[in-house]
Write a protein that holds these residues in place. Structure first.
Motif, PDB file in Angstrom:
ATOM      1  N   LYS A   1       0.200  -4.583   1.677  1.00  0.00           N
ATOM      2  CA  LYS A   1       0.677  -3.350   2.312  1.00  0.00           C
ATOM      3  C   LYS A   1       0.215  -2.137   1.494  1.00  0.00           C
ATOM      4  N   LEU A   2       0.321  -2.255   0.138  1.00  0.00           N
ATOM      5  CA  LEU A   2      -0.132  -1.173  -0.728  1.00  0.00           C
ATOM      6  C   LEU A   2      -1.630  -0.944  -0.554  1.00  0.00           C
ATOM      7  N   LYS A   3      -2.384  -2.035  -0.408  1.00  0.00           N
ATOM      8  CA  LYS A   3      -3.839  -1.918  -0.233  1.00  0.00           C
ATOM      9  C   LYS A   3      -4.169  -1.157   1.049  1.00  0.00           C
ATOM     10  N   GLU A   4      -3.431  -1.427   2.102  1.00  0.00           N
ATOM     11  CA  GLU A   4      -3.703  -0.757   3.379  1.00  0.00           C
ATOM     12  C   GLU A   4      -3.185   0.680   3.400  1.00  0.00           C
ATOM     13  N   ASP A   5      -1.976   0.907   2.855  1.00  0.00           N
ATOM     14  CA  ASP A   5      -1.359   2.232   2.917  1.00  0.00           C
ATOM     15  C   ASP A   5      -1.929   3.198   1.876  1.00  0.00           C
ATOM     16  N   GLN A   6      -2.125   2.704   0.653  1.00  0.00           N
ATOM     17  CA  GLN A   6      -2.603   3.571  -0.428  1.00  0.00           C
ATOM     18  C   GLN A   6      -3.687   2.837  -1.236  1.00  0.00           C
ATOM     19  N   PRO A   7      -4.897   2.789  -0.703  1.00  0.00           N
ATOM     20  CA  PRO A   7      -5.965   2.026  -1.363  1.00  0.00           C
ATOM     21  C   PRO A   7      -6.343   2.580  -2.740  1.00  0.00           C
ATOM     22  N   LYS A   8      -6.219   3.881  -2.961  1.00  0.00           N
ATOM     23  CA  LYS A   8      -6.564   4.445  -4.273  1.00  0.00           C
ATOM     24  C   LYS A   8      -5.652   3.893  -5.364  1.00  0.00           C
TER      25      LYS A   8
END
Length: 165
Positions: free
Chosen positions: A32-39
């Motif tokens: 979910k973190l990868k999709e929502d906030q990739p930076k």
């Protein structure tokens, strides 16, 4: 199966299920973190990778343990006898008639330690008269002339080069 075995097996199964659930939650959170906030996700991965690389390459030191160093002694120069590893200020420096025989002497008797200028106190002034290679080391032994006053004055003997400072 006994009751005790069943209880142990149930606890093990429950622990495995809890571990799998925790791993699943962690994986879901990371995806979910990868999709929502990739930076933030890739920055965190980079930071973890950097820490691993630093820990792999920073293990230890290239320096070696060093002890006393043999000076570059010169013939005819004046030096003093000093035991580099001696902590007792009253320790003496062993002198022998033939280079390489230092370890061959048994001085367990008192007269072997006190007679014939075989042991000289630290700080005794000497001059270098010659050198002898030994054990693959250049100038391992030094022929010294005793310059101090007393019965040993003017006598020559051999000692390890490390003892001449």
């Amino acid at each position: 199966m006994s009751n005790e075995e069943n209880t142990t097996q149930e606890k093990a199964t429950e622990a495995v299920e809890k571990s799998q659930a925790a791993i699943g939650k962690l994986t879901d959170t990371l995806l979910k973190l990868k999709e929502d906030q990739p930076k933030i996700f890739y920055g965190g991965l980079g930071a973890v990778g950097l820490l691993i690389v630093i820990s792999l390459f920073s293990g230890g030191s290239d320096s070696t343990v060093s002890g006393p160093v043999i000076k570059d002694l010169q013939m005819g120069q004046k030096y003093v006898l000093k035991g580099p590893n001696a902590t007792d200020p009253n320790a003496s420096i062993r002198l022998v008639a033939v280079p390489g025989t230092i370890a061959a002497y048994d001085d367990t008797e008192e007269d072997d330690r006190s007679g014939g200028c075989k042991h000289m106190p630290q700080g005794t002034p000497v001059s270098v008269e010659g050198f002898q290679d030994a054990y693959g080391k250049k100038n391992a032994f030094v022929n010294v002339k005793i310059l101090s006053e007393g019965e040993c004055s003017g006598q020559t003997a051999w000692t390890l080069a490390i003892n001449v400072q």
